[in-house]
Design an enzyme around this catalytic site. Structure first.
Site, PDB file in Angstrom:
ATOM      1  CG  ASN A 151      -4.767   8.153   0.703  1.00 46.84           C
ATOM      2  OD1 ASN A 151      -4.648   7.163  -0.015  1.00 46.84           O
ATOM      3  ND2 ASN A 151      -5.331   8.117   1.900  1.00 46.84           N
ATOM      4  CD  GLU A 152      -9.453   6.793   1.858  1.00 47.05           C
ATOM      5  OE1 GLU A 152      -9.427   7.324   2.979  1.00 47.05           O
ATOM      6  OE2 GLU A 152      -9.797   5.621   1.683  1.00 47.05           O
ATOM      7  CD  GLU A 314      -6.404   2.880   1.123  1.00 45.60           C
ATOM      8  OE1 GLU A 314      -7.153   2.834   2.119  1.00 45.60           O
ATOM      9  OE2 GLU A 314      -5.701   3.863   0.853  1.00 45.60           O
ATOM     10  CD  GLU A 362      -4.237   4.362   9.376  1.00 47.44           C
ATOM     11  OE1 GLU A 362      -5.375   4.639   8.980  1.00 47.44           O
ATOM     12  OE2 GLU A 362      -3.256   4.246   8.615  1.00 47.44           O
ATOM     13  CE  LYS A 363      -0.324   1.583  19.385  1.00 46.35           C
ATOM     14  NZ  LYS A 363      -0.971   2.909  19.205  1.00 46.35           N
TER      15      LYS A 363
HETATM   16  C1  GAL Z   1      -8.114   4.754   4.316  1.00 46.01           C
HETATM   17  C2  GAL Z   1      -6.809   5.465   4.048  1.00 46.01           C
HETATM   18  C3  GAL Z   1      -5.624   4.629   4.471  1.00 46.01           C
HETATM   19  C4  GAL Z   1      -5.853   4.046   5.835  1.00 46.01           C
HETATM   20  C5  GAL Z   1      -7.121   3.240   5.809  1.00 46.01           C
HETATM   21  C6  GAL Z   1      -7.450   2.571   7.113  1.00 46.01           C
HETATM   22  O1  GAL Z   1      -9.148   5.666   4.481  1.00 46.01           O
HETATM   23  O2  GAL Z   1      -6.675   5.788   2.696  1.00 46.01           O
HETATM   24  O3  GAL Z   1      -4.479   5.432   4.463  1.00 46.01           O
HETATM   25  O4  GAL Z   1      -5.939   5.069   6.764  1.00 46.01           O
HETATM   26  O5  GAL Z   1      -8.193   4.089   5.506  1.00 46.01           O
HETATM   27  O6  GAL Z   1      -8.660   1.837   7.021  1.00 46.01           O
END
Ligand code: GAL
Length: 676
Positions: A151-152, A314, A362-363
């Site tokens: 991921n990223e 995303e 991240e809630k």
């Molecule tokens: C991205 C990440 C996700 C989440 C998202 C929040 O950078 O891939 O897992 O954290 O940001 O904006």
């Protein structure tokens, strides 16, 4: 042509789905709601490592089996994550040397995510073991549509300064320079007594009493990007070997992050059973408006994909949680944001994340199913977007083909970001964004390209800021203009070679002959100052940040500096090159409005037209086409008033027919299938 994800016909719609955060009793409701919203693809288990391998080499796949079966029964395809982005605490406890070390020598700990040194052999071995398990278990699962690697990459751990990384850096340097003589020459170690006589003396750019060696710093950024890329390649190759025929991707952060050389990544992510995907989040407090930020990221991602469709992996339904002030999107905005990406070549719109978390850091990040549940504006937009994307299915596979390219080179920007430059105000990535924004305001859709790319498809190539350029890139740009191409180059370009060594004989070094200009000395401006430009200047009255003293050799001077030590020197020139080519040079920086006028003027003279020449303010227009002649015109109204637009076709979203014009409501969008 098959869809970008062949097992998902039409456009992809869905998001990150983290079932491990929820009791199984919630899963059934999830699948029912996904169906209601017409979700057809979800990314499962990005951060599921601890769930899948609770102890070293003890795997528990029962829950993943059950959720994949449930999704399959619901007709929802899966982008299955390899779950390697966040090693569990047992792993870093057992392998502490796998944890990254920052530039100050602090070893970072677990308790967050991506606590990984990219050069750690222990991490790689453990990650590949997990990938092997997943690939062999799920390669034939009927829900599996694609693989989502990690991921990223590099989001939080772009550079690691530990001893393992230092050793890997030395190996990388040995490959690049052969021997220490090559390294000493490339790094100009004759300066400040830095000559290396044994490889073990060579370090990452750690803190030093005075400014460090700029080429060492630049090479470390190159190495660090390559080290991240190598992790992807290892997982990709294993997946291709064990699960042939299933597309593989990893989600980039083009448009937001600048630590990876995404051109190098793109080489490894295009080809059979590969696709480019990207994540994008709007910066709520930025000089560039959200719609133009989206356009930048989307144009860059499409360019990485070589013009082919790509996938928005995303973006956020509403607010994020990681900015200082996290601005929520008003109702309808999410749909416009998604269509902004689709207009520019994404064959789908995916979100982070499906269901809003109850706990964890991240809630406060929005999700398709918000804390408030389905009686919410966000959910109603999620359902409406699902309906809209289904109505757009036929655009699947069509492409955007701009006639303008913006040159972007990561190493050049990194070198310019180094210490001891002529002016801290001469930012590079930011200037590229400003020029893209100016083109966006002018209604012109642009690709990005690296300096060595084939530029022949473009009428105009703009070069906002290209401090470092190799001989091949400079020759390529020169040949493009010699064959009739138009070029516009911004200040402080063509200055150094790939080792950050100045090209002698007058600036702008490698581009001096192409531009027909010879600059003797830079005169950066003091903070907040401007420099007057000669009366009637097409650039407006002032230059910003930068002035320079020089003269035109073969170019025609369009405007000169009008005050200060550079008065009388050229500020804007144009040189005639080869068979009708033109090479413009801007020796200063411009405020936003004059930059829009300059780019519009130069584009018009190059024959590069806006998509819709007479658009009302705040209206964005992009066209996707197919070789069979089908054309789809996206018209997005970012303003808060209804806009009348001259265009004809059938709106795929509503079925409305426009004979020669129509109204796009404030904050609304139409997608016209144009007559062939
Ligand atoms: C991205 C990440 C996700 C989440 C998202 C929040 O950078 O891939 O897992 O954290 O940001 O904006």
């Amino acid at each position: 042509m098959p869809s970008i994800v062949p097992r998902v016909p039409g456009l992809c719609y869905g998001g990150d789905y983290n079932p491990e955060q929820w009791p199984e009793s919630v899963w059934r409701e999830d699948v029912a709601l996904m169906r209601e919203a017409r979700v057809n693809l979800v990314t499962v288990g990005v951060f599921g490592w601890a769930w899948l391998e609770p102890e070293e080499q003890r795997y528990e796949f029962g829950r993943l089996d059950r959720i994949l079966d449930l999704l399959h029964d619901g007709g929802i395809r899966v982008d299955l994550a390899t779950a390697t982005a966040s090693p569990p605490p047992w792993f870093s406890t057992a392998y502490p040397l796998s944890l990254p070390v920052d530039a100050d020598g602090r070893r970072l700990r677990h308790g967050s995510r991506q606590a990984i040194c990219a050069s750690s052999p222990d991490y790689l071995a453990a990650a590949l073991r997990l990938v092997e398990q997943l690939a062999t278990r799920y390669r034939d699962h009927p829900a599996l549509a694609m693989w989502h690697v990690n991921n990223e990459y590099g989001c939080h751990n772009a550079r690691c300064y530990c001893d393992t990384s230092a050793a890997a850096f030395r190996t990388w340097l040995q490959r690049r320079y052969g021997d220490l003589d090559g390294l000493n020459d490339a790094w100009t170690t004759s300066f400040w007594s830095q000559r290396y006589t044994a490889w073990e003396q060579v370090l990452p750019p750690l803190p030093t009493p005075a400014t460090g060696n700029p080429t060492q710093a630049l090479d470390f950024r190159r190495f660090s990007s390559d080290a991240q890329l190598a992790m992807f390649v290892a997982e990709r190759d294993l997946l291709h070997a064990l699960s042939p025929g299933v597309p593989v991707t990893t989600n980039l952060m083009a448009g937001l992050h600048t630590d990876q050389d995404y051109w190098n990544w793109a080489r490894e992510m295009t080809g059979p059973d590969l696709l480019i995907s990207n994540d994008h989040y709007v910066l709520g407090e930025d000089d560039i408006p959200p719609a133009a930020q989206i356009a930048y990221a989307a144009d860059l991602t499409r360019s990485l994909s070589g013009g082919s469709p790509w996938l928005l992996m995303e973006h956020s339904p509403s607010a994020v949680n990681w900015q200082r002030r996290n601005l929520a999107k008003p109702g309808g905005r999410m749909i416009l944001d998604s269509l902004g990406h689709v207009a520019r070549g994404s064959d789908g719109a995916m979100f982070f994340q499906w269901r809003a978390s109850r706990g964890g850091s991240e809630k406060w990040h929005s999700a398709m199913v918000p804390h408030a549940g389905t009686d919410s504006s966000v959910w109603r937009d999620v359902v409406a977007l699902g309906t809209g994307l289904a109505a757009l299915a036929e655009i699947d596979g069509s492409t955007v083909t701009p006639t303008v390219a913006i040159l972007l080179d990561y190493a050049s920007c990194w070198a310019q970001e180094g210490e001891s430059q002529p002016s801290v105000d001469m930012d590079a990535f930011a200037e590229v964004r400003r020029w893209h924004h100016a083109l966006w305001r002018a209604g012109i859709v642009a690709d990005f390209a690296r300096p060595e790319a084939d530029l022949s498809a473009y009428r105009l190539v703009v070069v906002p800021s290209l401090y470092l350029i190799g001989d091949a890139g400079a020759a390529n740009l020169g040949a493009y203009a010699a064959e009739g191409g138009h070029v516009l180059v911004g200040a402080y370009s063509g200055i150094v070679d790939e080792c950050d060594r100045v090209r002698l004989g007058g600036y702008p070094g490698a581009l001096r002959d192409l531009l027909g200009v010879r600059v003797e000395e830079f005169f950066p401006l003091a903070a907040g100052r401007s420099v007057a430009l000669a009366g009637g200047s097409p650039l407006g009255a002032y230059g910003l940040v930068w002035a320079e003293f020089g003269r035109a050799t073969t170019a025609t001077v369009v405007t000169t500096f009008a005050d200060g030590p550079t008065a009388g020197s050229p500020a804007l020139t144009v040189n005639t090159v080869g068979a009708g080519g033109r090479a413009w040079y801007l020796g200063t920086r411009l405020a936003p409005d004059p930059l829009v006028s300059l780019l519009s003027t130069v584009a018009a003279s190059a024959g590069a037209e806006p998509v819709l020449p007479d658009r009302p303010d705040g209206v964005e227009a992009v066209r996707r086409t197919r070789p069979d002649g089908s054309a789809y015109l996206f018209v997005l109204n970012h303003s808060d008033v209804d806009a009348t637009v001259r265009a004809a076709g059938t709106d795929l979203l509503t079925g409305a027919v426009w004979t020669d014009s129509g109204v796009v409501s404030a904050g609304g969008a139409v997608v016209l299938r144009e007559a062939r």
